[in-house]
Design a protein around this motif. Structure first.
Motif, short mmCIF file in Angstrom:
data_model
loop_
_atom_site.label_atom_id
_atom_site.label_comp_id
_atom_site.label_asym_id
_atom_site.label_seq_id
_atom_site.Cartn_x
_atom_site.Cartn_y
_atom_site.Cartn_z
N ALA A 124 -1.57 -0.12 -15.44
CA ALA A 124 -2.96 0.59 -15.20
C ALA A 124 -3.22 0.71 -13.60
O ALA A 124 -2.91 -0.50 -12.90
CB ALA A 124 -4.02 -0.15 -15.81
N SER A 125 -3.40 1.48 -12.97
CA SER A 125 -3.44 1.51 -11.34
C SER A 125 -5.02 1.32 -11.02
O SER A 125 -6.01 1.32 -11.55
CB SER A 125 -3.38 3.14 -11.05
OG SER A 125 -3.65 3.19 -9.76
N ARG A 126 -4.75 0.56 -9.89
CA ARG A 126 -6.18 -0.16 -9.16
C ARG A 126 -6.59 0.75 -8.21
O ARG A 126 -7.55 0.11 -7.59
CB ARG A 126 -5.92 -1.37 -8.65
CG ARG A 126 -5.46 -2.50 -9.62
CD ARG A 126 -6.79 -2.80 -10.40
NE ARG A 126 -7.82 -3.25 -9.76
CZ ARG A 126 -9.19 -3.01 -9.81
NH1 ARG A 126 -9.35 -2.44 -11.10
NH2 ARG A 126 -10.15 -3.64 -9.30
N ALA A 146 1.99 6.92 -6.60
CA ALA A 146 0.98 7.89 -6.99
C ALA A 146 1.41 9.18 -6.43
O ALA A 146 1.13 10.14 -7.17
CB ALA A 146 -0.21 7.56 -6.01
N GLU A 147 2.08 9.66 -5.36
CA GLU A 147 2.37 10.90 -4.89
C GLU A 147 3.35 11.21 -5.72
O GLU A 147 3.13 12.48 -6.14
CB GLU A 147 2.57 10.71 -3.40
CG GLU A 147 2.15 11.86 -2.41
CD GLU A 147 2.57 11.39 -1.22
OE1 GLU A 147 1.89 10.72 -0.44
OE2 GLU A 147 3.75 11.76 -0.51
N ASP A 179 6.53 0.71 -10.77
CA ASP A 179 5.10 0.66 -10.86
C ASP A 179 4.55 -0.68 -11.75
O ASP A 179 3.62 -1.34 -11.75
CB ASP A 179 4.24 1.89 -11.16
CG ASP A 179 2.70 1.52 -11.03
OD1 ASP A 179 2.46 0.99 -10.00
OD2 ASP A 179 1.90 2.37 -11.70
N SER A 180 5.41 -0.59 -12.94
CA SER A 180 4.83 -1.64 -13.88
C SER A 180 5.52 -2.92 -13.85
O SER A 180 5.49 -4.05 -14.32
CB SER A 180 5.05 -1.03 -15.25
OG SER A 180 6.30 -0.59 -15.47
N GLY A 181 6.56 -3.01 -12.74
CA GLY A 181 7.35 -4.07 -12.42
C GLY A 181 8.52 -4.57 -13.28
O GLY A 181 9.03 -5.39 -13.45
N THR A 182 8.69 -3.42 -14.34
CA THR A 182 9.87 -3.68 -15.22
C THR A 182 10.96 -3.09 -14.71
O THR A 182 11.02 -2.26 -13.68
CB THR A 182 9.67 -3.00 -16.79
OG1 THR A 182 9.37 -1.58 -16.20
CG2 THR A 182 8.54 -3.48 -17.40
N ASP A 211 0.70 -1.25 0.01
CA ASP A 211 0.08 0.17 -0.05
C ASP A 211 0.81 1.30 0.23
O ASP A 211 0.59 2.08 -0.61
CB ASP A 211 -1.03 -0.03 1.30
CG ASP A 211 -2.03 -0.78 1.16
OD1 ASP A 211 -2.24 -1.56 0.07
OD2 ASP A 211 -2.88 -1.05 2.10
N LEU A 212 1.87 1.00 0.72
CA LEU A 212 2.62 2.33 1.06
C LEU A 212 3.45 2.73 -0.41
O LEU A 212 3.60 3.76 -0.67
CB LEU A 212 3.84 2.05 2.00
CG LEU A 212 3.47 2.21 3.47
CD1 LEU A 212 4.73 1.95 4.36
CD2 LEU A 212 3.22 3.92 3.50
#
Lengths: 774, 142
Positions: free
Chosen positions: A138-140, A10-11, A102-105, A3-4
């Motif tokens: 894509a963000s959840r 996002a921040e 974020d995209s895990g690449t 979550d963090l």
């Protein structure tokens, strides 16, 4: 942690977007201070977050950029074009890395060192490289403006009001079943929606706790201490806004605990503790409040030193302070302008005292509790309401007005005329004694200047607890218990200091939420000063007028009362010990058999609540559903129409309550197991044992003690003998009852046919009575 | 430059209110009193799901409260909604705001509220600032 990380991504993304304009502007005018500050803040935040998110690459980049920017800010270095470019390249790289995370690449890190090297003074300009665009995952989750949520909430309450209005209108006329069903469905959906919308405002308390490990480590390291932190209950949900409000107080408390509470390693060794200090932060939900506990195993609060410090500063008189109760002495920690440590440290000695912590927690309707074990540690519990926006409230009435009081603040509600309640006027102030507690009283009507209505039942007293102490709030009526959506009121309202917010209940008429601490303040209640004398004394209780009675819920669901005088005790017994024997229910208790009264069905698999009723001699057990309260019976009792288990009906708090007829219960059920001063019946001349085997059980059932021989000093109340005139019966100063075998009596014969049960019993009674007693 | 003003009657006098400050004009229903609040705070009223603080404009201007006004101008100040009671509404029209010429001796409350003058068919009308009539904001408004 996930979550963090999401939040960090996002921040950062958001800040980067906002920053893009700044970056361009900074490029054109590198010496613009405000742009510089904005970019510095960004890399600084990223650096901070990387520390505990364990992102070393990002950390290294941002750290390098921060250093250079700090130099530029302090004027040590002029932000020339080369530097601007280098910093911007790093900012870009941060953005790329974040997207990659974020995209895990993965992203090739070969360029990082070059970028950092480019920051050095006089380094070559970096060529602007364009990394091929990385696919944005894509963000959840979405980030929403709180204002939007507020609008959703108010739309929701609009909907609730509209539904209520619709329901009201529809019920005025004939209502079709189909319409009724549709309305029902609407109600259900609206209710569910309201819950969901409320939940959108909630956030896991993890958001508050996640930064703690790092902070504890840094703080402890700075002080040369070692502290292990244990976090519990990070899943608890709290209003987002409240989490923000809690942040600073929590940080302050923890810093305090490490700085003032936990000793240095040497001191700890000396005190026989482990070198590692322990700090436990936990959150749990209890009812409609959240309790956040911060416990350390440090030295606790030195109350003596608190007193010395306060008196030395001249703020308070030492003698007054010594007279306080232990609890109040402890609460001195919350006095303004107090640092319990002698020297000011850079960690917590910043002029922010516990008083600020307390007031900010009280602002959101919470309170702070202390549990001090000198030498062993301190536990601090913060109680906060579950959500700021929706609270469970009790609606009280004064005169024609209604107010809401947070349920959380109310300890109990009693009537002024209740048992063990007395109201005195001491030097112009009203004081209520509730059982053994003496509390100051605030008359809501006179505090607010609202004329009260004279009510028949007397005023109601709500015992309100604020973090300093408790007081009784006297109101005309207690109306309802409602979930209310509380919103902040305008300054014109808040400036009175009496209200905590406003709400629009389903009635459609606005209502104010009373601020319990504010009222105490407005009424000039000073708990710290006079409390020591007023509270801790226990005064002999005034004998209350009226008969005290136990109010209980019976098995058949009816609320009944029984005079307290005959209730020996209330206890739980196994339903297995109840049997239907000898024509009635009996219960085996403590090796004895008691008659049992049950006015309804009970669950045989459960444990039963049993009232043990005693009239001095005999005992009857009475099964109830649950005991509810101790009340004082009003003088007026409406008698029941026919004799039975109910003696009459009384009015308690406007509700009809049946009064159990103890007389009937004992008359009906008791009698066969009495002890003590029972009349003794001597069986004379029972040669054939008929009387012992036939009459004895009957007599014992009727409450006699049956003997065949008198012990020395014993005197028979009555003697029972057979047909013949018996020698043994003579010379006894007791009335004689003779039994005859034949059904018909000869003229002049006062004997009783031996199977005439009623005749025998009444003859025994008559003779005893005629003889003047037992 | 002409600007839209709402001409209302307060205490029998016409005043002009900047239409930017006016959210809506409503008739106020039942008002919940706020004990111990400032005298010119009449109470709270519900406008659908919104709770507004009702201000007795007349007494905020230091005049006797008529206590009868039901019509109110709704304004939004610092995140809170207020209903300012007015006797009547006359007109909405564009006017030019003229400065308050020196020499007018307005009462203190009027002076605090006054922002200038608009002229309607030769009749001068005082333009007032609603925020200055709302307690708690009065100080902030200059």
């Amino acid at each position: 942690m996930d979550d963090l990380l999401q939040e960090f991504i996002a921040e950062t993304r958001e800040t980067l977007e906002a920053l893009s304009g700044e970056i361009v502007a900074w490029e054109s005018s590198p010496d613009d201070k405000s742009r510089l500050d904005a970019i510095f803040r960004f890399v600084h935040t990223v650096k901070g977050s990387c520390g505990f998110l364990d992102l070393p690459r990002l950390g290294r980049l941002s750290h390098a950029a921060e250093d250079v920017l700090a130099q530029a800010r302090s004027g040590d270095r002029f932000p020339d074009r080369a530097m601007v470019n280098a910093v911007l390249a790093i900012v870009d790289r941060i953005g790329e890395l974040v997207e990659a995370i974020d995209s895990g690449t993965s992203l090739d890190d070969s360029g990082d060192e070059l970028l950092i090297a480019a920051l050095a003074e006089g380094a070559e300009e970096v060529a602007q490289t364009n990394v091929p665009g990385i696919q944005r995952a894509a963000s959840r989750s979405v980030r929403l403006n709180v204002e939007l949520l507020d609008r959703m909430m108010s739309g929701m309450s609009d909907m609730v009001l509209a539904r209520n209005e619709l329901a009201r209108r529809l019920r005025q006329g004939e209502i079709e079943p189909a319409v009724e069903a549709a309305l029902e469905r609407l109600s259900l959906t609206v209710g569910e929606m309201r819950d969901t919308v409320t939940r959108t405002r909630m956030q896991k308390i993890d958001a508050l706790f996640s930064a703690l490990p790092r902070m504890v480590r840094d703080t402890a390291a700075g002080l040369g201490k070692s502290v292990s932190l244990h976090i519990d209950g990070a899943d608890v949900e709290l209003d987002r806004e409240m989490i923000e409000v809690m942040r600073d107080p929590l940080v302050h408390i923890i810093r305090n605990a490490i700085d003032h509470g936990i000793e240095g390693p040497a001191d700890r060794r000396q005190a026989g503790k482990r070198e590692n200090g322990r700090l436990i932060v936990s959150a749990r939900q209890s009812g409609n409040q959240i309790i956040i506990e911060i416990a350390d195993d440090g030295r606790g609060i030195d109350v003596e030193r608190l007193i010395k410090k306060l008196s030395a500063s001249g703020a308070r008189n030492e003698r007054d302070l010594r007279a306080l109760s232990e609890r109040q002495k402890l609460d001195l920690v919350f006095e303004p302008g107090l640092s319990s440590k002698d020297e000011v440290t850079d960690v917590s000695g910043r002029g922010v005292g516990m008083d600020v912590v307390k007031s900010s927690i009280e602002q959101i309707g919470g309170r702070v509790e202390l549990d001090n074990a000198p030498g062993k540690g301190l536990r601090l519990a913060i109680h906060v309401p579950l959500t700021l926006s929706i609270i469970s409230a009790i609606v009280v009435g004064v005169g024609k007005q209604r107010f809401a009081v947070s349920r959380q603040a109310i300890e109990e509600i009693v009537t002024e005329r209740g048992e063990a309640i007395r109201i005195d006027t001491i030097g112009g102030a009203q004081v209520v004694t509730v059982r053994d507690r003496r509390l100051p009283m605030i008359d809501l009507g006179s505090l607010l200047g609202v004329p009260r209505t004279q009510s028949e039942t007397g005023q109601m007293l709500a015992i309100v607890s604020v973090s300093d102490g408790s007081y009784a709030l006297s109101v005309d009526t207690v109306l309802d218990n409602e979930e209310l959506v509380i919103k902040p009121a305008s300054p014109a309202v808040m400036s009175t200091g009496l209200y905590a917010g406003q709400t629009l209940p389903d009635s459609g008429l606005p209502m104010l939420l009373l601020d319990c601490a504010g009222m105490a303040h407005a009424a000039h209640l000073d708990f710290t000063r006079n409390a020591g004398h007023a509270y801790d004394e226990v005064e002999a209780e005034e004998v209350a007028k009226g008969l005290p009675a136990l109010l209980f819920c019976d098995l058949d669901g009816v609320r009944r009362a029984v005079p307290l005088g005959i209730v020996d005790r209330v206890e739980q017994v196994d339903a297995q010990s109840v049997r239907h024997t000898g024509g009635q229910l009996r219960i085996a208790i403590e090796g004895r058999i008691l008659p049992l009264v049950a006015q309804g069905d009970y669950d045989e698999t459960k444990r039963l609540n049993v009232l043990r009723l005693k009239d001095g001699e005999s005992e009857v057990a009475y099964v109830i559903d649950e005991a509810m309260d101790i009340v004082v019976l009003p003088e007026e009792i409406v008698p029941a129409r026919a004799p039975g288990p109910v003696a009459g009906v009384v009015l308690l708090d406007g509700e009809q309550v049946e009064l159990l007829d103890a007389y009937w219960v004992f008359g009906e059920y008791a009698g066969n197991e009495g002890e003590g001063a029972q009349p003794i019946c001597l069986l004379a001349d029972d040669a054939d044992g008929w009387m012992t085997s036939f009459v004895r059980p009957l007599l014992e059932g009727a409450g006699y003690r049956v003997v065949t021989e008198l012990d020395t000093g014993e005197r028979a109340s009555v003697v029972l003998s057979g047909d013949a005139e018996v020698e043994a019966a003579k010379g006894l100063a007791a009335p004689l009852v003779r039994l005859r075998r034949r059904k018909t009596a000869k003229p002049g014969d006062d004997s009783i046919y031996r199977y005439d049960r009623a005749g025998l019993l009444s003859a025994l009674e008559d003779r005893i009575a005629a003889n003047g007693g037992r | 430059m002409a600007h839209l003003y709402l001409i209302a009657q307060i205490a029998g006098r016409a005043v002009a209110i900047d239409s930017n400050q006016v959210e809506s004009v409503v008739d106020i229903g039942e008002v919940t009193a706020i004990p111990r609040a400032a005298e010119h705070v009449r109470g709270l009223a519900a406008l659908r799901s919104r709770v507004v603080t009702v201000v007795d404009t007349q007494s905020a201007l230091g005049l006797e409260s008529s206590g009868e006004a039901r019509r109110a101008v709704i304004t939004h100040i610092d995140g809170h909604h207020y209903a300012l009671l007015v006797d009547a509404l006359e007109d909405v029209a564009p006017f030019d705001l003229l400065p308050l010429a020196g020499g007018f001796a307005l009462d203190s409350a009027w002076r605090n509220a006054g922002r200038g003058i608009v002229e309607r068919d030769g009749e001068p009308i005082l333009a007032i600032d609603l925020a200055s009539l709302v307690p708690g904001h009065a100080v902030a408004a200059e």
